[in-house]
Design a protein around this motif. Structure first.
Motif, PDB file in Angstrom:
ATOM      1  N   CYS A 223      -1.366  15.251  -1.554  1.00  0.00           N
ATOM      2  CA  CYS A 223      -2.350  14.558  -0.721  1.00  0.00           C
ATOM      3  C   CYS A 223      -1.911  14.565   0.726  1.00  0.00           C
ATOM      4  O   CYS A 223      -0.701  14.615   1.031  1.00  0.00           O
ATOM      5  CB  CYS A 223      -2.530  13.101  -1.179  1.00  0.00           C
ATOM      6  N   GLU A 224      -2.887  14.483   1.605  1.00  0.00           N
ATOM      7  CA  GLU A 224      -2.604  14.402   3.030  1.00  0.00           C
ATOM      8  C   GLU A 224      -2.483  12.943   3.457  1.00  0.00           C
ATOM      9  O   GLU A 224      -3.239  12.091   2.980  1.00  0.00           O
ATOM     10  CB  GLU A 224      -3.742  15.043   3.831  1.00  0.00           C
ATOM     11  N   ALA A 225      -1.552  12.663   4.332  1.00  0.00           N
ATOM     12  CA  ALA A 225      -1.460  11.317   4.886  1.00  0.00           C
ATOM     13  C   ALA A 225      -2.692  11.051   5.739  1.00  0.00           C
ATOM     14  O   ALA A 225      -3.114  11.909   6.521  1.00  0.00           O
ATOM     15  CB  ALA A 225      -0.202  11.170   5.720  1.00  0.00           C
ATOM     16  N   VAL A 248      -9.514   7.014   4.663  1.00  0.00           N
ATOM     17  CA  VAL A 248      -9.467   8.324   4.015  1.00  0.00           C
ATOM     18  C   VAL A 248     -10.869   8.914   4.000  1.00  0.00           C
ATOM     19  O   VAL A 248     -11.860   8.197   3.821  1.00  0.00           O
ATOM     20  CB  VAL A 248      -8.935   8.243   2.567  1.00  0.00           C
ATOM     21  N   ASN A 249     -10.952  10.230   4.199  1.00  0.00           N
ATOM     22  CA  ASN A 249     -12.259  10.870   4.133  1.00  0.00           C
ATOM     23  C   ASN A 249     -12.592  11.249   2.688  1.00  0.00           C
ATOM     24  O   ASN A 249     -11.773  11.068   1.785  1.00  0.00           O
ATOM     25  CB  ASN A 249     -12.331  12.065   5.084  1.00  0.00           C
ATOM     26  N   TRP A 250     -13.795  11.783   2.498  1.00  0.00           N
ATOM     27  CA  TRP A 250     -14.250  12.105   1.142  1.00  0.00           C
ATOM     28  C   TRP A 250     -13.339  13.132   0.495  1.00  0.00           C
ATOM     29  O   TRP A 250     -13.017  13.023  -0.693  1.00  0.00           O
ATOM     30  CB  TRP A 250     -15.691  12.614   1.195  1.00  0.00           C
ATOM     31  N   CYS A 251     -12.904  14.119   1.260  1.00  0.00           N
ATOM     32  CA  CYS A 251     -12.067  15.178   0.688  1.00  0.00           C
ATOM     33  C   CYS A 251     -10.701  14.647   0.266  1.00  0.00           C
ATOM     34  O   CYS A 251     -10.162  15.046  -0.766  1.00  0.00           O
ATOM     35  CB  CYS A 251     -11.894  16.312   1.692  1.00  0.00           C
ATOM     36  N   GLN A 252     -10.137  13.746   1.052  1.00  0.00           N
ATOM     37  CA  GLN A 252      -8.854  13.162   0.683  1.00  0.00           C
ATOM     38  C   GLN A 252      -8.982  12.302  -0.567  1.00  0.00           C
ATOM     39  O   GLN A 252      -8.097  12.299  -1.422  1.00  0.00           O
ATOM     40  CB  GLN A 252      -8.310  12.334   1.851  1.00  0.00           C
ATOM     41  N   ALA A 253     -10.099  11.584  -0.676  1.00  0.00           N
ATOM     42  CA  ALA A 253     -10.334  10.767  -1.869  1.00  0.00           C
ATOM     43  C   ALA A 253     -10.472  11.655  -3.105  1.00  0.00           C
ATOM     44  O   ALA A 253      -9.862  11.393  -4.150  1.00  0.00           O
ATOM     45  CB  ALA A 253     -11.591   9.920  -1.683  1.00  0.00           C
ATOM     46  N   ALA A 254     -11.255  12.720  -2.993  1.00  0.00           N
ATOM     47  CA  ALA A 254     -11.431  13.642  -4.116  1.00  0.00           C
ATOM     48  C   ALA A 254     -10.118  14.324  -4.480  1.00  0.00           C
ATOM     49  O   ALA A 254      -9.819  14.554  -5.660  1.00  0.00           O
ATOM     50  CB  ALA A 254     -12.496  14.677  -3.779  1.00  0.00           C
ATOM     51  N   PRO A 407     -18.481  13.862   5.138  1.00  0.00           N
ATOM     52  CA  PRO A 407     -17.280  13.869   4.300  1.00  0.00           C
ATOM     53  C   PRO A 407     -15.968  14.015   5.056  1.00  0.00           C
ATOM     54  O   PRO A 407     -14.919  13.679   4.519  1.00  0.00           O
ATOM     55  CB  PRO A 407     -17.513  15.065   3.363  1.00  0.00           C
ATOM     56  N   ALA A 408     -16.028  14.479   6.307  1.00  0.00           N
ATOM     57  CA  ALA A 408     -14.791  14.623   7.081  1.00  0.00           C
ATOM     58  C   ALA A 408     -14.366  13.325   7.753  1.00  0.00           C
ATOM     59  O   ALA A 408     -13.249  13.223   8.273  1.00  0.00           O
ATOM     60  CB  ALA A 408     -14.947  15.717   8.134  1.00  0.00           C
ATOM     61  N   ASN A 409     -15.235  12.316   7.732  1.00  0.00           N
ATOM     62  CA  ASN A 409     -14.911  11.039   8.367  1.00  0.00           C
ATOM     63  C   ASN A 409     -14.080  10.166   7.433  1.00  0.00           C
ATOM     64  O   ASN A 409     -14.210  10.245   6.211  1.00  0.00           O
ATOM     65  CB  ASN A 409     -16.182  10.291   8.751  1.00  0.00           C
ATOM     66  N   GLY A 410     -13.267   9.327   8.012  1.00  0.00           N
ATOM     67  CA  GLY A 410     -12.501   8.371   7.231  1.00  0.00           C
ATOM     68  C   GLY A 410     -12.249   7.131   8.053  1.00  0.00           C
ATOM     69  O   GLY A 410     -11.309   7.093   8.863  1.00  0.00           O
ATOM     70  N   TYR A 411     -13.099   6.141   7.855  1.00  0.00           N
ATOM     71  CA  TYR A 411     -13.047   4.965   8.703  1.00  0.00           C
ATOM     72  C   TYR A 411     -12.276   3.814   8.057  1.00  0.00           C
ATOM     73  O   TYR A 411     -11.958   3.842   6.871  1.00  0.00           O
ATOM     74  CB  TYR A 411     -14.460   4.531   9.071  1.00  0.00           C
ATOM     75  N   VAL A 412     -12.062   2.781   8.854  1.00  0.00           N
ATOM     76  CA  VAL A 412     -11.244   1.655   8.435  1.00  0.00           C
ATOM     77  C   VAL A 412     -11.889   0.891   7.282  1.00  0.00           C
ATOM     78  O   VAL A 412     -11.195   0.224   6.506  1.00  0.00           O
ATOM     79  CB  VAL A 412     -10.986   0.732   9.644  1.00  0.00           C
ATOM     80  N   ASN A 413     -13.199   0.984   7.149  1.00  0.00           N
ATOM     81  CA  ASN A 413     -13.902   0.246   6.105  1.00  0.00           C
ATOM     82  C   ASN A 413     -14.146   1.081   4.857  1.00  0.00           C
ATOM     83  O   ASN A 413     -14.813   0.632   3.933  1.00  0.00           O
ATOM     84  CB  ASN A 413     -15.247  -0.257   6.626  1.00  0.00           C
TER      85      ASN A 413
END
Length: 423
Positions: A223-225, A248-254, A407-413
């Motif tokens: 996984c990516e940090a 975390v973005n969608w790709c990191q979650a997947a 999917p490339a976004n990864g916000y605090v919420n």
């Protein structure tokens, strides 16, 4: 559940009579002495497990034909008198040894014929989550007093036997997805129309994926940090190990879910785990079930800080960020015991963000977005479900609330949990 063999009842009245006499005696002993005083007494334990009261001596297997006594509302006995779980003084089920049902004279007691047919794989007597291993081991969904043989036929064995630790398994069923206009006066257009969805059984993480869990994937190089886009991102922060992994973005979650041999839940799986199926409402599939779909994971009561971590009011729930996962359990739990399905962090799901159809559907998933897989991490928006600690309107915590993000976004919420299909 009641299951009786009427032909056998007619042939063996003496067997049943003797068994009933035994039950009365044991019930009296349990009520006067309790479970711990005599390990030879039928198990009188509560918490939805299965025990054989030592019928196989040193083994913990169920004896359904040789006189083994099984308490289906009890905790597990490994055959030497050791008992796991919360105790009560109630005999709930007894197998007479010939497969006959024996009725215990108590209004709250359900007596079942305990027969495990390993040739057909039929589980006809088990605890509430159906976790009886048909190879003879027994389980209460977390404690297994037997040995599970690889390749043995098993019905819904406990999580520790299947690599499902920390997950809750949801039985297949039908629910009504979308905003319940019979109760809800704040139905957004993207939550409509309400429509019937039928799902096969699946398992879903009880909590959102934590920082500590995500760190293990990073440490293994799978996984990516997460990139720190805000000071409220939890990764690498002291004291946040048990908080949800956000930013975390969608790709990191997947990617994490694949590493854990799981996947992201579909949007429909997420919502049924949050609000329950028709079976949970007590109604069959139809208009009454549709109208009874709950507004929030815990029911129809408006959200407060007793139920969920949110941002309503001047200071929200007071933390100014996420809370440790499960902090609002059990009050905020879904009907299945899934935690934080409202508040804390919003959650990525597998599906592309699409409009609902009024049609009845089975196991719906919209995961291609009409694009090549190579564009999954940079293509069309993916669905994000419910609310987070920054949600500043009570109605944002409703289980039908849905939004989307690139999917490339990864916000605090934004965080996630994983799911797994049940074969």
């Amino acid at each position: 559940r009641m299951r009786s063999k009427t032909t056998r009842h007619a042939q063996r009245p003496m067997t049943v009579g003797l068994a009933l006499s035994t039950v009365f005696l044991i019930a009296a002993l349990c009520l006067t002495h309790g479970c711990s005083d005599d390990p030879d007494i039928y198990l009188c334990c509560k918490k939805g497990a299965v025990g054989d009261n030592g019928a196989d001596e040193a083994s913990g297997t169920v004896d359904s034909g040789g006189g083994g006594s099984v308490d289906l509302d009890g905790s597990v006995s490994n055959g030497d008198g050791t008992v796991f779980g919360e105790k009560d003084t109630q005999i709930d089920t007894v197998d007479s040894g010939d497969g006959d049902t024996v009725v215990v004279p108590d209004a709250d007691t359900v007596v079942v014929d305990v027969v495990l047919d390993t040739s057909t794989g039929t589980d006809v007597g088990s605890d509430a989550d159906g976790s009886v291993d048909l190879d003879g081991s027994v389980s209460d969904g977390g404690v297994d007093s037997g040995e599970v043989v690889e390749g043995a036929d098993v019905i819904n064995a406990d999580a520790t036997d299947n690599g499902l630790e920390g997950m809750i398994c949801i039985p297949g069923g039908t629910f009504y997805m979308g905003c319940n206009e019979a109760k809800d006066v704040v139905c957004h257009p993207n939550e409509k129309p309400q429509h019937p969805v039928t799902l096969s059984g699946y398992c879903i993480d009880q909590t959102e994926v934590t920082v500590a869990a995500y760190q293990k994937c990073v440490d293994e190089g799978s996984c990516e940090a997460p990139v720190e886009v805000d000071s409220l991102c939890n990764y690498g922060k002291s004291g946040k190990d048990n908080h949800p992994q956000n930013c975390v973005n969608w790709c990191q979650a997947a990617q994490y879910c694949a590493w854990a041999n799981k996947r992201l839940p579909t949007e429909a799986e997420w919502e049924m785990a949050a609000r329950g199926s028709c079976e949970k409402t007590g109604f069959s599939v139809g208009i009454n079930c549709a109208k009874s779909m709950r507004l929030y994971p815990w029911g129809d009561e408006p959200a407060t800080c007793d139920y969920a971590v949110h941002g309503v009011g001047a200071v929200g729930c007071g933390a100014g960020g996420t809370w440790a996962v499960g902090s609002k359990s059990p009050l905020g739990d879904s009907p299945y015991g899934v935690q934080d399905m409202a508040g804390n962090v919003s959650e990525w799901v597998q599906d592309c963000y699409v409009d609902y159809s009024p049609d009845a559907v089975t196991n719906p998933i919209h995961d291609s977005c009409g694009e090549p897989a190579a564009l999954n991490c940079a293509g069309s928006p993916r669905a994000v479900r419910t609310s987070s600690f920054i949600s500043d309107e009570i109605t944002e915590l409703r289980v039908s609330v849905r939004t989307d993000d690139t999917p490339a976004n990864g916000y605090v919420n934004e965080g996630f949990r994983c799911a797994k299909s049940v074969e």
